[in-house]
Structures are given as structure tokens and as C-alpha cells.
Scaffold this motif. Structure first.
Motif, mmCIF file in Angstrom:
data_model
loop_
_atom_site.group_PDB
_atom_site.id
_atom_site.type_symbol
_atom_site.label_atom_id
_atom_site.label_comp_id
_atom_site.label_asym_id
_atom_site.label_seq_id
_atom_site.Cartn_x
_atom_site.Cartn_y
_atom_site.Cartn_z
ATOM 1 N N ASP A 507 0.804 -1.225 0.000
ATOM 2 C CA ASP A 507 0.000 0.000 0.000
ATOM 3 C C ASP A 507 0.840 1.280 0.000
ATOM 4 O O ASP A 507 0.693 2.140 0.885
ATOM 5 C CB ASP A 507 -0.917 -0.006 1.225
ATOM 6 C CG ASP A 507 -2.150 0.852 1.023
ATOM 7 O OD1 ASP A 507 -2.555 1.058 -0.126
ATOM 8 O OD2 ASP A 507 -2.702 1.324 2.029
ATOM 9 N N ASP A 509 2.236 5.123 -1.138
ATOM 10 C CA ASP A 509 1.558 6.370 -1.502
ATOM 11 C C ASP A 509 1.815 6.765 -2.953
ATOM 12 O O ASP A 509 0.993 7.427 -3.580
ATOM 13 C CB ASP A 509 2.037 7.514 -0.597
ATOM 14 C CG ASP A 509 1.591 7.343 0.838
ATOM 15 O OD1 ASP A 509 0.558 6.683 1.046
ATOM 16 O OD2 ASP A 509 2.272 7.856 1.747
ATOM 17 N N GLU A 535 -6.733 3.024 -7.277
ATOM 18 C CA GLU A 535 -5.663 3.475 -6.384
ATOM 19 C C GLU A 535 -5.526 4.994 -6.445
ATOM 20 O O GLU A 535 -5.296 5.657 -5.432
ATOM 21 C CB GLU A 535 -4.344 2.807 -6.763
ATOM 22 C CG GLU A 535 -4.298 1.303 -6.544
ATOM 23 C CD GLU A 535 -4.498 0.934 -5.089
ATOM 24 O OE1 GLU A 535 -3.825 1.508 -4.226
ATOM 25 O OE2 GLU A 535 -5.350 0.071 -4.810
ATOM 26 N N ASN A 536 -5.686 5.556 -7.633
ATOM 27 C CA ASN A 536 -5.617 7.006 -7.788
ATOM 28 C C ASN A 536 -6.792 7.685 -7.083
ATOM 29 O O ASN A 536 -6.635 8.725 -6.431
ATOM 30 C CB ASN A 536 -5.595 7.371 -9.272
ATOM 31 C CG ASN A 536 -5.503 8.863 -9.523
ATOM 32 O OD1 ASN A 536 -6.394 9.461 -10.099
ATOM 33 N ND2 ASN A 536 -4.424 9.481 -9.078
ATOM 34 N N LYS A 540 -3.674 7.853 -4.287
ATOM 35 C CA LYS A 540 -2.334 7.491 -4.712
ATOM 36 C C LYS A 540 -1.876 8.418 -5.843
ATOM 37 O O LYS A 540 -2.665 8.823 -6.697
ATOM 38 C CB LYS A 540 -2.286 6.061 -5.232
ATOM 39 C CG LYS A 540 -2.832 5.018 -4.287
ATOM 40 C CD LYS A 540 -1.984 4.859 -3.052
ATOM 41 C CE LYS A 540 -2.498 3.698 -2.213
ATOM 42 N NZ LYS A 540 -1.822 3.617 -0.914
#
Length: 602
Positions: A507, A509, A535-536, A540
Motif C-alpha cells: 500500500d 503512496d 488506487e488514484n 495514490k
């Protein structure tokens, strides 16, 4: 195209192959039967792991002499069974340029690499020099002949390996994703050279191209063979017949079909065009075709191009993120979002939101004096989704390495959340960054799939946080494979998916990806982009270095473009970038349609 159709260069008859020592395993390829005449060009395609590379190994002798396994059926090269060849003799007839060029580089400079085969065959020195100069000039790499191999970009390595085979004058040349690492200019240059090569009378070469992006290579090809997931042939025929008579079946084969044909195929269905409308691989055919359309038809094709090539229609199901997201084919992770943002909304700049910043960043390759990056000034925000583009050798990979703290910069500075990167503990920063290398094998460290995925959590001391269900989903992302399988036995595309699983699990960043789409079939790309999109959305920051402008056009929010000098040529929103760099096919068509509709292009 000059062909010698009376000579059969290659024939497969009911050929099957099982890797390893277990006869009960599923064959990698099954009952493969096809012929290829001397001077013809074949495009071989299919999903990741469908057996394309296995077929190439059976042609150049890796199977049966270098690869253990069980084979049945027959393979003949120029009428002679492969079992009746000496491996050294067959290697002079068949050249194989592998998907990963680094696997085939054995010397220290480009010139030495191209000369290597001729030197082993004891050619006179003056003849070697002449042949190397001739081939390197033909392929446009004379300016790097004396450069060390370790300082080449992925595309330059690809061209070097290709030249090392061309200089040997092979009768059959196999290219495994030859344009995967190339920028647009080098890609066009190589494809034009290949067209010239297959048309020449002096070199009646038989060419086999393994490629996922069909649109770039079909105009070179005579024949098209598509494999399925089980290693069988799904389609086999001339390019013209497959496109005109079997396009619907081709779309089901999990390959990247030509976007133009796909767009106009949907247009044909929506407007009920006459059956005599035939697909073409010529862009100008469609460009001219839209000049004949009525206003209502122009609006329909405009909307189709927008939804398919610009706005990522398939991701709209995630616009409302106030619900639990089930990623199904990729992984499951229950998440709730307080607010949603449209996929194409571009983040307005906010100085308080800067995650990474570079100031006057420069990098020289050690002990060489060659500058890779020059005065890079960037501000990258939390939650941005950036495409990194530029020609081969412009420093894209080097920039990613520096942002990941894997290289020591020569001068300038990098800041993470306004803190100088040099002042941050490297172990702590490593947990913040997930890096996908250009070569997937560069980040494989363990002997099983399961251990490889858990390598990061073990190193970071967070193994206890990993839930079994999440681990199983990440293993499933690779394919139907045994978790105890050695990662090096996976296909290139599967290794890439293993890389992704191994960083998603801890996970980070920031996610940095260097050419992640290479070797991936259509479904895998869709699953990968879906995962990155989510994820974005979770905040992220994602940076993708890629030569695949079509995918960057469709999915990113900003574009960073580097020039050959290693400095920033352009850094802007995606829409601004592609409106000013309108040589990409979908943009050209939209602009022309818009011109005819007399509307402003958005």
C-alpha cells in the motif's frame, strides 16, 4: 511484395509441447498447424501466456535442444525436420529477437554486440566492420555504436539486438514485440525499415512478428494467427480475410485490435451501414470516409471516439465512490469514499498539495560524462495521475529511478512533502514508493509467487497486517497459477502482473511504473488500468512512463514530456497536451469531424 511462394520456409503439423517433466500438465501449445512460405510475413498474437514464445522457441531450436519438455507433432524449417538440424546450423538460419533485449546482450558496447556473431563465425575483420556500419546505418543507430550497453535505453537495446541478428542475414527472423520499447519516431523508423526489408529482392527474409498491438504491424503482414488461452489456434488466415470476415471473433480473442476498425465497427452497427463496407488498416481510408458522412452520422462517430479513446467509458461505473468497490477480476478490497471525482477532472494546482518536487535536477552517468537529465523542475501533486513521455534516451527511466531514491542525483534537489529527500530515512521512504521496473525480472527476488508478493511486507515488518483474502486476490491477478510456482517460469506479462501484486500489497503512496503495458493483452491492460484508477481515487500519486500514447490519452490527467537533451519540454494537463500535439490518430479524426461540424473541439 516480392515472394518466393514455391518454397515453404516453415510448417507446423499438430505440434504440442509441455514444459518440464510432468506429462499430465496442460500443454503450453496444442495441435498447432500452419505453413509459412519464404518471403511472407506473419503476425502471431494472443493473450499473455498463450504460447506465442513457445512457438518461436520451436522454430529457432530452443525447443527441443535447450528446453526440457515433451513434444509431439512436427516442425519443419525449409522442408527439414528440426530434429535433423544441428542447433548451431539452425541458429544461422533463424534469428530470434526476444521480448526482453537484456537477455541477449553479452558484450560491453553496441559495436561489439553487433559484431559478436560475425566474430564467432570468423568473418574477416574488414568485412565485419563493413557489415556493422551498413546495418547500423540502415537501422539509424550509428551515433551510439561506441556507447556502453549499460547506458542504453530500452529502445536502444532493442535496436542493438535487432542489428546483431540482421548482420547475420538470417532466412527467418522472429521479432517478439519489437516496438514495445520504442518511442514514436523509432517505432515508425523500425516499421518502415521492416517494410523495406521484406520487400527487397536481395534479402528474401521470412518474418514473424509477435505483437499485442495489431494496429501497428498489420500493414506489414500477409498472414495473421491468433492463439487462445489454451494454446490453440483460434484464427488463421490472411490479414484481409480476418479483418473483413472474422473481426467479431478477433475481438473475442483478448488482443488489442486496431482502434480505428473497432471504432468504425461500432459505428457500422449503430448506423446500419451497408454490408459492402469493408474494414481497412489504412488511416487515410477512414479520414477520407468521414468526409462522406452526414451531420448526424458525424455526431455519432464523434461520440464513439470520445467514449472509447478519450474518456475511458468503461471506468464510469466507478464515478460514484460512495459505495463499496468490488474489483472482481483484479482484487477485492472494501472501500468507501466520501466524495467522487470524474475520471477526466484535472486537479487544479495547489502549492499546499505538492507531494514531490524537483529543483534543477541533473544526472550524469558515472564515469562517462553523458548527461541523462538536465535542469528538471517539476511539482507533482498528491493524487495526480501523470503520463511520462519522450524519445528513447531522454531520461524517463532515470527520472523515475531518482524519484524512487534508487539513483544518487548529480546536482539539484528532490523534495518529498517539502522535506529534502536526502534527509529522509531511505528505509522509511521505500515504504512510500512502489516501483515497477521496465524489466520485470529486475524486481523478482524469491523462488515462489507467494513469497515474492510477501517480500515487501516481510521487509517492512507489516506481514501481520496482510489478510489472506487480499493475498489470494493478488495471486489470482497473475493468472491461474500455483502460488508455489517459480516466478521465472511465468510469461513476461505474468511477471509484470506479479510485480504489481508485490507493490500493491504494502500500500505505497506513490506508484511509479516504467512501461507497464509491454507484453500485456487487452484484458490485463483493462484490469491494470482499473486497479490504478481505483488506487488514484484513493489518493495514490501515479506516474507511468510509456510510449503507448493511446493509453496515456485515455487514462492520465497530466503529461510530462522530456526532450532528447533530458530536460522538460512540456508539462501540462492531458487535454492541453494532446490538443497542442494533435498528431495522434483519435485527435486528428476528432479535429476533422469537429471542423466539419463547425464546433469548438474540447
Amino acid at each position: 511484395m516480392i515472394k518466393s511462394l514455391s518454397t515453404k520456409a516453415l510448417s507446423f503439423t499438430n505440434f504440442s509441447f509441455i514444459y518440464g517433466e510432468d506429462k499430465t500438465k496442460q500443454p503450453s501449445i496444442s495441435n498447432i498447424t500452419f505453413n509459412l512460405n519464404e518471403g511472407e510475413t506473419l503476425v502471431l498474437a494472443g493473450p499473455s501466456g498463450s504460447g506465442k514464445s513457445t512457438i518461436s522457441y520451436a522454430i529457432n531450436g530452443i525447443i527441443p535442444w535447450r528446453q526440457k519438455g515433451f513434444a509431439k507433432g512436427e516442425v519443419k524449417i525449409f522442408g527439414k525436420n528440426i530434429w535433423d538440424y544441428e542447433f548451431s546450423a539452425l541458429s544461422k538460419i533463424v534469428g530470434l529477437v526476444k521480448q526482453n533485449p537484456s537477455e541477449q546482450l553479452v558484450t560491453f558496447t553496441v559495436r561489439d554486440e553487433i559484431s559478436f556473431g560475425l566474430e564467432n563465425l570468423k568473418y574477416p575483420e574488414d568485412e565485419i566492420t563493413s557489415k556493422v556500419e551498413q546495418v547500423s546505418k540502415m537501422m539509424g543507430i550509428t551515433d551510439i555504436l561506441d556507447r556502453p550497453i549499460e547506458q542504453l535505453s530500452g529502445g536502444q537495446k532493442q535496436l542493438t539486438v535487432l542489428c546483431s541478428f540482421l548482420v547475420m542475414n538470417p532466412k527467418i527472423l522472429i521479432l517478439d514485440e519489437p516496438i514495445a520499447f520504442l518511442d514514436q519516431e523509432s517505432e515508425s523508423f523500425l516499421l518502415n525499415r521492416l517494410k523495406k526489408l521484406v520487400k527487397t529482392k536481395e534479402i528474401p527474409i521470412t518474418l514473424i512478428i509477435i505483437e499485442h498491438r495489431l494496429s501497428r504491424v498489420l500493414d506489414i503482414a500477409d498472414k495473421l494467427i491468433i492463439l487462445n488461452d489454451m494454446g490453440n489456434i483460434s484464427l488463421n488466415g490472411s490479414v484481409k480475410d480476418v479483418l473483413e470476415k472474422n473481426f467479431a471473433q478477433l475481438k473475442k480473442c483478448n488482443v488489442r485490435v486496431p482502434w480505428l476498425i473497432d471504432v468504425f465497427d461500432e459505428f457500422k452497427r449503430k448506423t446500419q451501414l451497408k454490408d459492402d463496407f469493408q474494414h481497412s488498416i489504412d488511416f487515410h481510408f477512414y479520414f477520407d470516409y468521414i468526409s462522406k458522412l452526414e451531420q448526424n452520422e458525424l455526431k455519432i462517430i464523434y461520440k464513439i471516439i470520445q467514449s472509447r479513446e478519450i474518456n475511458a467509458e468503461e471506468l464510469k461505473k466507478y464515478e460514484n465512490l460512495d459505495q463499496v468497490i468490488d474489483l472482481k477480476d483484479t482484487y477485492i478490497k472494501s472501500l468507501k469514499f466520501k466524495k467522487s471525482r470524474n475520471n477526466n477532472d484535472e486537479i487544479p494546482y495547489d502549492n499546499s498539495n505538492i507531494l514531490l518536487e524537483t529543483k534543477d535536477l541533473c544526472f550524469f552517468y558515472p564515469n562517462s560524462g553523458i548527461r541523462a537529465l538536465n535542469g528538471i523542475n517539476l511539482q507533482i501533486q498528491k493524487g495526480d495521475f501523470i503520463g511520462l513521455v519522450g524519445p528513447n534516451g531522454s531520461g524517463k527511466t532515470t527520472l523515475l529511478y531518482l524519484l524512487a531514491n534508487l539513483y544518487q542525483l548529480t546536482s539539484g534537489a528532490i523534495f518529498y512533502k517539502n522535506q529534502l529527500l536526502n534527509d529522509i530515512d531511505s528505509y522509511e521512504y521505500a515504504q512510500k514508493v512502489g516501483f515497477i521496473f521496465q524489466n520485470p525480472e529486475n524486481m523478482i527476488f524469491k523462488s515462489t509467487i507467494k513469497d515474492e508478493i510477501l517480500y515487501g511486507p516481510k521487509n517492512f515488518g507489516i506481514l501481520s497486517r496482510i489478510k489472506d483474502e487480499y493475498l489470494e486476490k493478488l495471486i489470482g491477478m497473475i493468472g491461474k497459477e500455483n502460488p508455489l510456482k517459480n516466478p521465472y517460469q511465468l510469461s513476461w506479462g505474468q511477471k509484470r502482473r506479479l510485480n504489481l501484486s508485490s507493490i500493491f500489497i504494502y500500500d505505497p503512496d506513490i506508484i511509479l511504473l516504467d512501461e507497464p503495458f509491454i507484453g500485456q493483452d487487452q484484458k490485463t491492460i483493462e484490469a491494470l488500468v482499473e486497479t490504478l484508477y481505483i488506487e488514484n481515487k484513493r489518493g495514490k500519486t501515479i506516474i507511468i512512463s510509456s510510449h503507448d500514447y493511446h493509453l496515456l490519452l485515455k487514462y492520465t490527467k497530466r503529461i510530462i514530456e522530456l526532450n532528447k537533451e533530458g530536460s522538460v519540454l512540456y508539462y501540462d494537463t492531458k487535454s492541453n497536451y494532446f490538443s497542442k500535439h494533435s498528431n495522434l490518430g483519435p485527435i486528428l479524426l476528432l479535429n476533422e469531424i469537429n471542423r466539419r461540424l463547425n464546433e469548438d473541439f474540447i
